[in-house]
Design an enzyme around this catalytic site. Sequence first.
Site, PDB file in Angstrom:
ATOM      1  N   GLU A   8      63.362  61.103  30.704  1.00 42.48           N
ATOM      2  CA  GLU A   8      62.626  61.555  32.039  1.00 42.48           C
ATOM      3  C   GLU A   8      63.494  61.597  33.160  1.00 42.48           C
ATOM      4  O   GLU A   8      62.893  61.895  34.132  1.00 42.48           O
ATOM      5  CB  GLU A   8      61.561  60.463  32.036  1.00 42.48           C
ATOM      6  CG  GLU A   8      60.472  60.490  30.886  1.00 42.48           C
ATOM      7  CD  GLU A   8      61.167  60.085  29.546  1.00 42.48           C
ATOM      8  OE1 GLU A   8      60.382  60.107  28.404  1.00 42.48           O
ATOM      9  OE2 GLU A   8      62.221  59.698  29.491  1.00 42.48           O
TER      10      GLU A   8
ATOM     11  N   TYR B 197      53.599  52.065  30.867  1.00 42.93           N
ATOM     12  CA  TYR B 197      52.770  51.284  29.753  1.00 42.93           C
ATOM     13  C   TYR B 197      52.385  50.088  30.713  1.00 42.93           C
ATOM     14  O   TYR B 197      53.386  49.238  31.229  1.00 42.93           O
ATOM     15  CB  TYR B 197      53.789  50.970  28.816  1.00 42.93           C
ATOM     16  CG  TYR B 197      54.385  52.011  28.203  1.00 42.93           C
ATOM     17  CD1 TYR B 197      53.852  53.105  27.741  1.00 42.93           C
ATOM     18  CD2 TYR B 197      55.919  51.936  27.824  1.00 42.93           C
ATOM     19  CE1 TYR B 197      54.892  54.212  27.104  1.00 42.93           C
ATOM     20  CE2 TYR B 197      56.747  52.800  27.253  1.00 42.93           C
ATOM     21  CZ  TYR B 197      56.224  53.788  27.032  1.00 42.93           C
ATOM     22  OH  TYR B 197      56.901  54.938  26.321  1.00 42.93           O
TER      23      TYR B 197
ATOM     24  N   TRP C 245      52.746  49.709  24.621  1.00 49.02           N
ATOM     25  CA  TRP C 245      53.224  50.966  24.438  1.00 49.02           C
ATOM     26  C   TRP C 245      52.350  51.446  22.975  1.00 49.02           C
ATOM     27  O   TRP C 245      52.562  51.010  21.953  1.00 49.02           O
ATOM     28  CB  TRP C 245      54.488  51.091  24.115  1.00 49.02           C
ATOM     29  CG  TRP C 245      55.511  50.088  23.621  1.00 49.02           C
ATOM     30  CD1 TRP C 245      54.995  49.291  22.437  1.00 49.02           C
ATOM     31  CD2 TRP C 245      56.938  49.623  23.955  1.00 49.02           C
ATOM     32  NE1 TRP C 245      56.175  48.513  21.890  1.00 49.02           N
ATOM     33  CE2 TRP C 245      57.128  48.842  22.903  1.00 49.02           C
ATOM     34  CE3 TRP C 245      57.711  49.873  24.884  1.00 49.02           C
ATOM     35  CZ2 TRP C 245      58.418  48.134  22.870  1.00 49.02           C
ATOM     36  CZ3 TRP C 245      58.904  49.205  24.742  1.00 49.02           C
ATOM     37  CH2 TRP C 245      59.079  48.306  24.023  1.00 49.02           C
TER      38      TRP C 245
ATOM     39  N   ASP D  77      39.470  50.877  31.381  1.00 50.82           N
ATOM     40  CA  ASP D  77      40.264  52.171  31.340  1.00 50.82           C
ATOM     41  C   ASP D  77      39.702  53.069  31.842  1.00 50.82           C
ATOM     42  O   ASP D  77      38.647  53.074  32.474  1.00 50.82           O
ATOM     43  CB  ASP D  77      40.515  52.466  29.715  1.00 50.82           C
ATOM     44  CG  ASP D  77      41.908  52.894  29.399  1.00 50.82           C
ATOM     45  OD1 ASP D  77      42.507  53.441  30.409  1.00 50.82           O
ATOM     46  OD2 ASP D  77      42.234  52.428  28.444  1.00 50.82           O
TER      47      ASP D  77
END
Length: 448
Positions: free
Chosen positions: A237, A176, A190, A286
């Site tokens: 993860e 994030y 997040w 982005d």
Amino acid sequence: MAFTDLREFIAFLESKGDIRHVKAPVNRDFEITEIVDRLARKDGGPALLFEGVTGFNVPFLINIFGTRQRMAWALGVEDLDQLADRVRDLLNVFREPPTGVVDKLRALGSMAQMASYRPRTVGRAPCQEVVRTGDDAVLDWLPIPQCWPGDGGRYITFPLVISRNPVTGKRNVGTYRMQVYDSRTTGMHWQTHKGGAQHERLGRELGQRSIPVAAVLGADPATLYAGTAPLPPEMDELVFAGFLRREPVEVVPCKTSDLEVPAHAEIVLEGYVDPAEHRTEGPFGDHTGYYSLADEYAVFHITAITHRARPIYPSIIVGRPPQEDYWLGKATERLFLPIIQMILPEVVDINMPAEGIFHNLVIVSVKKEYPGHARKVMYALWGMGLMMLAKAIVVVDHSVNVHDLSEVAVDASAAECGAGWNACRDAATALRIAGLWPDGRPSRLFEV
């Protein structure tokens, strides 16, 4: 081929002649972005270690995942499709209940192997060679960049953010972005569907004033990738990273919380998030090529910073594909194809091309067996985790190479379009419906 830490991967890239040490002075703001963006638009270029960032003594590492080949090497293979083969072999063990003695032993061995990938806790670690607390726990010494002129500020773009579910205690590791507000606080971007955001919501419901969080900068490449992978909820993860590495990730307890972090990281930011506190974060240039809008997000407060004696600061820039995040996504596409095929065995292959901004366009080849079969595949895909973000799904016949966009366009030129539209008469119309051409009507269904 497993890398213990980021430095082993750098040494490997040096042996391949695929990294450059840049000693010339360079500005952290905009200039690094310009250099890397030019390389990405050309052929990806080499990985870059900037050793002369103006005003800082910390080397700046970027573009380590900037090509398909480096992405494969990072995950211990020569080609990304080898990852799919490993997953497929694992799934085959559990696809059907083992019957014979040999099958049972094989299944038992696979389960034992997966159990061996759980993180291993150590007492001392390179990431804690230096411990900064109190007034020394500040971000000012790190070359955190501003990538694009319209960004809301400087961003830590490639952290592994670690938190725990306040109810179950299960760990989540996510990537994030973190906007720097001042030397001791950052934003915590997040999104609402992410694991970290769920932990924040649960903490708020429980009335907690502080949720421990750690942001890890610069783990081994498989662990860095694992933080971006769209794993099922509550799946660790770091166990997944162990599977990719074929050996467990070593972790060490934080100094100011009960969280554990990768022991061979470069830098660790320890701190907390208050579920009741939010602040404006953004805008941010982005991966779509546009700025994502400012919005309210959690605030991360730093309580300690630990790092190696001479740390390296890792980063990525985010922009219109292809960039590093595109190749991280491409690894996910190849790695998770066998899982999609286990649920949808009619799926032959899948491609999320850079031309569709990766997740905005999904091209799938299937063995069609009945009318409406393609729509069934589309709806099933949209129901799979982050596939819900796909704006357009194009389903083609199994004989079409989904990675050849010219072949896809030719096949689509005679397509029947969903939602009762007229038949597409040419490839341009097909591409407009798929969302690749800007002047077509938007469509969420496109069946071939």
